[in-house]
Design a protein around this motif. Structure first.
Motif, PDB file in Angstrom:
ATOM      1  N   LYS A   1      -6.916 -14.788  -1.778  1.00  0.00           N
ATOM      2  CA  LYS A   1      -5.513 -15.132  -1.577  1.00  0.00           C
ATOM      3  C   LYS A   1      -4.647 -13.949  -1.172  1.00  0.00           C
ATOM      4  N   ASP A   2      -5.285 -12.840  -0.816  1.00  0.00           N
ATOM      5  CA  ASP A   2      -4.564 -11.683  -0.266  1.00  0.00           C
ATOM      6  C   ASP A   2      -5.146 -11.443   1.122  1.00  0.00           C
ATOM      7  N   SER A   3      -4.664 -12.211   2.094  1.00  0.00           N
ATOM      8  CA  SER A   3      -5.322 -12.267   3.407  1.00  0.00           C
ATOM      9  C   SER A   3      -5.352 -10.926   4.118  1.00  0.00           C
ATOM     10  N   ALA A   4      -4.307 -10.107   3.944  1.00  0.00           N
ATOM     11  CA  ALA A   4      -4.225  -8.831   4.659  1.00  0.00           C
ATOM     12  C   ALA A   4      -4.612  -7.651   3.793  1.00  0.00           C
ATOM     13  N   GLY A   5      -4.974  -7.891   2.545  1.00  0.00           N
ATOM     14  CA  GLY A   5      -5.337  -6.800   1.649  1.00  0.00           C
ATOM     15  C   GLY A   5      -4.177  -5.890   1.303  1.00  0.00           C
ATOM     16  N   LYS A   6      -2.938  -6.457   1.300  1.00  0.00           N
ATOM     17  CA  LYS A   6      -1.742  -5.653   1.036  1.00  0.00           C
ATOM     18  C   LYS A   6      -1.124  -5.937  -0.325  1.00  0.00           C
ATOM     19  N   ASN A   7      -1.848  -6.674  -1.184  1.00  0.00           N
ATOM     20  CA  ASN A   7      -1.324  -7.045  -2.496  1.00  0.00           C
ATOM     21  C   ASN A   7      -0.122  -7.980  -2.394  1.00  0.00           C
TER      22      ASN A   7
ATOM     23  N   THR B   1       2.753 -13.809  -5.323  1.00  0.00           N
ATOM     24  CA  THR B   1       2.641 -12.382  -5.611  1.00  0.00           C
ATOM     25  C   THR B   1       3.117 -12.075  -7.027  1.00  0.00           C
ATOM     26  N   ALA B   2       4.198 -12.714  -7.434  1.00  0.00           N
ATOM     27  CA  ALA B   2       4.696 -12.501  -8.793  1.00  0.00           C
ATOM     28  C   ALA B   2       3.724 -13.032  -9.837  1.00  0.00           C
ATOM     29  N   TRP B   3       3.110 -14.200  -9.551  1.00  0.00           N
ATOM     30  CA  TRP B   3       2.121 -14.728 -10.493  1.00  0.00           C
ATOM     31  C   TRP B   3       0.976 -13.731 -10.675  1.00  0.00           C
ATOM     32  N   MET B   4       0.579 -13.076  -9.590  1.00  0.00           N
ATOM     33  CA  MET B   4      -0.509 -12.102  -9.704  1.00  0.00           C
ATOM     34  C   MET B   4      -0.067 -10.848 -10.460  1.00  0.00           C
ATOM     35  N   GLY B   5       1.199 -10.468 -10.306  1.00  0.00           N
ATOM     36  CA  GLY B   5       1.715  -9.393 -11.133  1.00  0.00           C
ATOM     37  C   GLY B   5       1.674  -9.748 -12.599  1.00  0.00           C
TER      38      GLY B   5
ATOM     39  N   LEU C   1       0.859  -2.136 -10.653  1.00  0.00           N
ATOM     40  CA  LEU C   1       1.780  -1.261  -9.919  1.00  0.00           C
ATOM     41  C   LEU C   1       1.599  -1.401  -8.411  1.00  0.00           C
ATOM     42  N   SER C   2       0.385  -1.671  -7.965  1.00  0.00           N
ATOM     43  CA  SER C   2       0.169  -1.886  -6.530  1.00  0.00           C
ATOM     44  C   SER C   2       0.864  -3.156  -6.069  1.00  0.00           C
ATOM     45  N   ILE C   3       0.809  -4.196  -6.888  1.00  0.00           N
ATOM     46  CA  ILE C   3       1.508  -5.445  -6.565  1.00  0.00           C
ATOM     47  C   ILE C   3       3.013  -5.225  -6.592  1.00  0.00           C
ATOM     48  N   ALA C   4       3.479  -4.475  -7.587  1.00  0.00           N
ATOM     49  CA  ALA C   4       4.907  -4.179  -7.675  1.00  0.00           C
ATOM     50  C   ALA C   4       5.383  -3.418  -6.449  1.00  0.00           C
ATOM     51  N   ASP C   5       4.588  -2.485  -5.986  1.00  0.00           N
ATOM     52  CA  ASP C   5       4.918  -1.723  -4.783  1.00  0.00           C
ATOM     53  C   ASP C   5       5.071  -2.656  -3.589  1.00  0.00           C
ATOM     54  N   ALA C   6       4.086  -3.555  -3.412  1.00  0.00           N
ATOM     55  CA  ALA C   6       4.139  -4.479  -2.287  1.00  0.00           C
ATOM     56  C   ALA C   6       5.283  -5.473  -2.442  1.00  0.00           C
ATOM     57  N   MET C   7       5.501  -5.925  -3.642  1.00  0.00           N
ATOM     58  CA  MET C   7       6.548  -6.924  -3.893  1.00  0.00           C
ATOM     59  C   MET C   7       7.918  -6.375  -3.539  1.00  0.00           C
ATOM     60  N   ASN C   8       8.137  -5.126  -3.833  1.00  0.00           N
ATOM     61  CA  ASN C   8       9.443  -4.520  -3.597  1.00  0.00           C
ATOM     62  C   ASN C   8       9.519  -3.770  -2.274  1.00  0.00           C
TER      63      ASN C   8
END
Length: 893
Positions: free
Chosen positions: A529-535, A568-572, A604-611
């Motif tokens: 569910k992360d098609s581009a590998g960008k979190n 993305t938030a659910w994964m965080g 933190l990687s997800i948080a980085d991408a999310m923001n």
């Protein structure tokens, strides 16, 4: 230890199977995916209600307020007739998806009033009209109405006017695990005498016709010296059980076999068929009954005077369960089956009172009533669910093969799935199948009264015969491959903590086993569910049905890719849940410290991408609107923020956790790895985690949204002009009532507007609506998230609530206020009105006002209950909220 807890302990130690029989019989098995063997997958037309009385089910049985054993071999339910209905009332009627103007909808009035975890005492109510049931009128009016009009309900047909109906109460009490006392009481609420036929029905699920198994169980009449009607039931696995009634009546027998002659003009497999009792009682057709069979009933009739009642008592027991004569069956000549009947019934009801008094201490009487009926509905919704996908796809040996289309159709990728268990269902009629994320929410209120069952449910969905080999979790039978929010780690942790708080200990073996299986599910999310590998994740509709401007699970406009704020938030949140569980397990095994560090890094990687801290492209956060949005990436390189202001943008609030200073002291390895990582990524430490800014009690905060951004989100969430309703947080901002969001693409316009009530679209069958109503599950998670934020910020951090009021509250006070708004839905106000019931004048009727229903969702402005009327599953979270509001309630996070 009170008697009900003693029974639970005996069951836990496997000394006595108190859960062998329970309310596991669905209210609907017709028009379900399991029973659909059509070429086109049209479930509703392939097996309509009109077939149900004549057609033997393959997978599950249904009946009216009944019960069965845990593998649904032997079933019991009510059947009624008022001498006006065209058919026996053997099951609940409702409109299916194409028939209803808002999707499937049951057209009956019934209430689940009481139940205990071992089902030692159960009570329910069915309101049966004395006029002919208006089948055709309900269908015609539902077809006539548009999606902008309310549903036409049974009460709208006038069949309850002047009290011309029976209140039919059914009570079950267990003298032993296989000794079940049944009391049926019918009250005539009308002004005139009225006839009533009662047919308590006992039958075997047909397990023989599909396989050609010659070992067919039997139901046979037996003679008693006192002349009471009695039946012996023999089954190779259940043994011998005896069924007896306390009133003289005609014993009826037939076979639970399809009447193919009626349905298709074909030859019947057997001489006696499923609908024989209807033909005998209603049509007065001669020669349809058998001398014995696999379906039986006691036919009783009375004319009930106005204001009077009629009571029938029955008993089902094995030989060894008779308390007076352990070696003799209840139907035996030496045993009086009803001598101690009333005393046992009264004792079980009193024991249920004692059990619930121990759970609901410090509540008001009104709160106690809501709590108990919410839990009752949750326990009544435990259902036997049978669906072995490989067999369903291949077909049965003794039956014609299924259509060729099935080989490439629904659920073909789930051949490993083996469903043969009692499971917590969202609703016994409209949703008589499990849904993964619904079930996770069910487990919290279940854990308050039955933590063992709650843990077993979470464990079940992650077992090898449920969880896909690739780590996917089955969503629901219509499409197991749909994606639900990943909330099982959260539910696992919460159930663990609830049991620890209320039971005195946490089950670490359960926690550790779940953690390892959830690792597989987490990996599936990351890989699939992360098609581009960008979190940044794409989960599809994620249980929020029509919340988007288009179906987020279908093909996207112009073949684009949708980066989802909620996914993305659910994964965080999933990452933080797994980190928290790992830290708990690390207290007994330091190996888990390293795993906890990995989930910290992933968060933190997800948080980085999310923001959008990495500075690549358009981010999910919009500084201008101060809100999170989904982003649609088109093949031509353009990226569009979908500025529909919905729960999708509030879900990032849910990814929050605090870490206690004592925990860091106990785990220096974990602390060292965190500080090393943060030293090399100071941007994340400063902008996301606030790791170097200790809060209340020197706690550390991990959250997708930091203080200022959280305040900006809360400003919108707490604004009555946007999300804040008198009854919780709306699913879509009210600004879209006057400013619908429109997406112009490919020469067409897609739009979404505020719809506070039932759905006006056909997405997902039109059953549910996430475009304005209040839903319990997300509201509950928001309340928990705010409580966690308060752990860090303490009372000094204050936010205006409601927005624009000039009134400032701590975050904990805001959480408490949201909790009160949600529970207010069910509690009577100064006028005695419960908001969920709307303006129904029956709220003043003593025969209606104390019986509650727990709806699927609630009108965003008025609080009226909408959708499935008995989806007590996740709406039973009101019980947990009520418990948290008690003056002496402790935090069990």
């Amino acid at each position: 230890m009170d008697p009900e807890r003693q029974r639970q302990a005996e069951q836990r130690r496997r000394e006595r199977r108190w859960d062998l029989f329970g309310p596991y019989l669905a209210e609907r098995a017709w028009a379900t995916v399991r029973e659909d063997y059509s070429e086109n997958g049209d479930v509703w037309r392939y097996f309509p209600h009109d077939h149900a009385r004549s057609r033997a089910y393959r997978w599950n049985e249904d009946g009216l307020l009944g019960f069965s054993d845990d593998h649904q071999r032997l079933c019991f339910a009510l059947a009624l007739w008022n001498e006006r209905d065209p058919i026996l009332k053997e099951r609940l009627f409702g409109v299916t998806g194409p028939q209803g103007n808002h999707g499937e909808d049951v057209k009956e009035v019934y209430f689940y009033l009481d139940n205990t975890p071992t089902h030692s005492y159960m009570r329910a109510l069915y309101k049966y009209p004395q006029a002919a049931y208006p089948y055709e009128r309900l269908l015609a009016e539902s077809a006539r109405r548009s999606r902008t009009e309310p549903e036409f309900e049974l009460v709208d047909a006038g069949v309850f006017d002047e009290g011309r109906y029976f209140d039919v109460f059914v009570e079950y009490a267990k003298a032993g695990p296989t000794d079940i006392l049944i009391r049926i009481t019918a009250h005539n609420r009308g002004p005139e005498p009225a006839p009533l036929h009662l047919l308590p029905t006992l039958w075997f699920r047909n397990t023989w016709a599909w396989s050609g198994d010659p070992r067919v169980p039997s139901l046979t009449p037996i003679d008693r010296p006192d002349g009471l009607p009695a039946i012996v039931a023999e089954h190779r696995e259940l043994g011998e059980l005896w069924f007896v009634a306390d009133a003289a009546g005609e014993l009826l027998f037939t076979d639970n076999e399809t009447n193919a002659a009626r349905l298709w003009g074909a030859e019947n497999r057997t001489a006696h068929v499923k609908d024989a009792f209807h033909r005998h009682v209603v049509d007065r057709e001669p020669g349809v009954l058998a001398a014995d069979g696999t379906k039986s009933a006691v036919h009783l009739r009375a004319v009930v005077a106005p204001g009077a009642s009629w009571t029938v008592r029955l008993r089902l027991s094995q030989k060894t369960e008779s308390p007076q004569c352990p070696s003799e069956p209840v139907a035996g000549p030496g045993f009086a089956p009803f001598a101690e009947f009333d005393a046992v019934m009264q004792a079980r009801r009193a024991e249920a009172d004692t059990f619930y008094d121990g759970v609901r201490a410090h509540m008001t009487d009104d709160e106690r009533q809501v709590f108990r009926q919410a839990i009752a509905g949750l326990l009544w919704s435990k259902q036997f669910y049978h669906y072995i996908v490989r067999d369903w796809l291949a077909g049965d040996p003794a039956q014609p093969p299924p259509p060729r289309e099935r080989a490439s159709g629904r659920n073909v990728d789930w051949k490993h799935l083996y469903n043969h268990h009692v499971m917590s269902m969202p609703d016994t009629w409209e949703y008589p199948w499990y849904a993964a994320w619904d079930l996770a929410f069910h487990c919290l209120p279940l854990a308050l009264v039955d933590p063992e069952f709650a843990k077993a449910q979470l464990d079940l969905l992650t077992r090898e015969w449920f969880l896909h080999p690739n780590g996917a979790m089955p969503a629901y039978e219509w499409n197991f491959s749909d994606v639900n929010p990943p909330v099982f780690a959260w539910a696992t942790w919460r159930v663990y903590k609830i049991e620890q708080r209320h039971g005195g200990h946490g089950d670490r073996a359960f926690l550790e086993a779940m953690f390892h299986k959830l690792l597989l599910h987490f990996t599936w999310w990351v890989n699939r569910k992360d098609s581009a590998g960008k979190n940044i994740f794409q989960g599809g509709f994620l249980g929020l049905d029509n919340i988007g401007v288009f179906d987020r699970s279908a093909g996207l406009p112009r073949g684009g890719v949708l980066e989802q704020s909620d996914a993305t938030a659910w994964m965080g949140m999933f990452s933080l849940n797994m980190m928290t569980i790992a830290l708990e397990l690390a207290q007994g095994n330091p190996v888990y410290e390293k795993i906890a560090s990995k989930f910290f890094e992933h968060f933190l990687s997800i948080a980085d991408a999310m923001n959008n801290l990495g500075g690549e492209g358009i981010g999910l956060w919009d500084d201008q609107d101060e809100f999170f949005y989904d982003v649609l990436h088109l093949p031509d390189g353009r990226a569009l923020r979908l500025r529909a202001r919905s729960l999708v943008g509030l879900i990032p609030l849910l990814a929050v956790e605090t870490v206690e200073p004592l925990l860091l002291e106990q785990m220096p390895g974990f602390r060292h790895r965190l500080e090393w990582f943060l030293a090399h990524r100071p941007d994340l430490a400063r902008l996301v985690s606030r790791w170097y800014e200790p809060g209340a009690g020197e706690r550390r905060l991990l959250a997708l949204v930091r203080g200022s951004r959280m305040k900006r989100l809360l400003r919108r969430m707490l604004d009555p002009k946007e999300f804040l309703s008198d009854y919780g947080v709306r699913s879509l901002s009210k600004i879209h009532a006057t400013e619908p969001y429109r997406l112009h693409i490919d020469g067409s316009t897609l739009s979404i507007g505020y719809e506070p009530g039932e759905s006006r679209t056909g997405l997902f069958g039109g059953n549910s609506n996430w475009r304005g109503p209040v839903w319990f599950p997300i509201n509950y998670l928001i309340i928990e998230a705010l409580q966690k934020f308060h752990h860090y910020y303490s009372d000094d951090f204050r936010v205006e609530c409601p927005t624009g009021s000039g009134n400032y509250m701590s975050i904990r006070e805001i959480a408490d206020e949201l909790s009160r708004r949600l529970t207010r839905l069910f509690l009577p106000d100064a006028r005695g009105r419960r908001p969920y019931a709307g303006d129904d004048p029956r709220q003043r009727d003593p025969h209606w006002r104390e019986h509650l229903q727990f709806h699927e969702y609630f009108h965003g402005d008025t609080g009226q209950g909408l959708g499935a009327s008995h989806q007590t599953g996740w709406t039973a979270l009101v019980a947990k909220l009520l418990l948290q509001q008690c003056p002496k309630a402790d935090d069990d996070h």
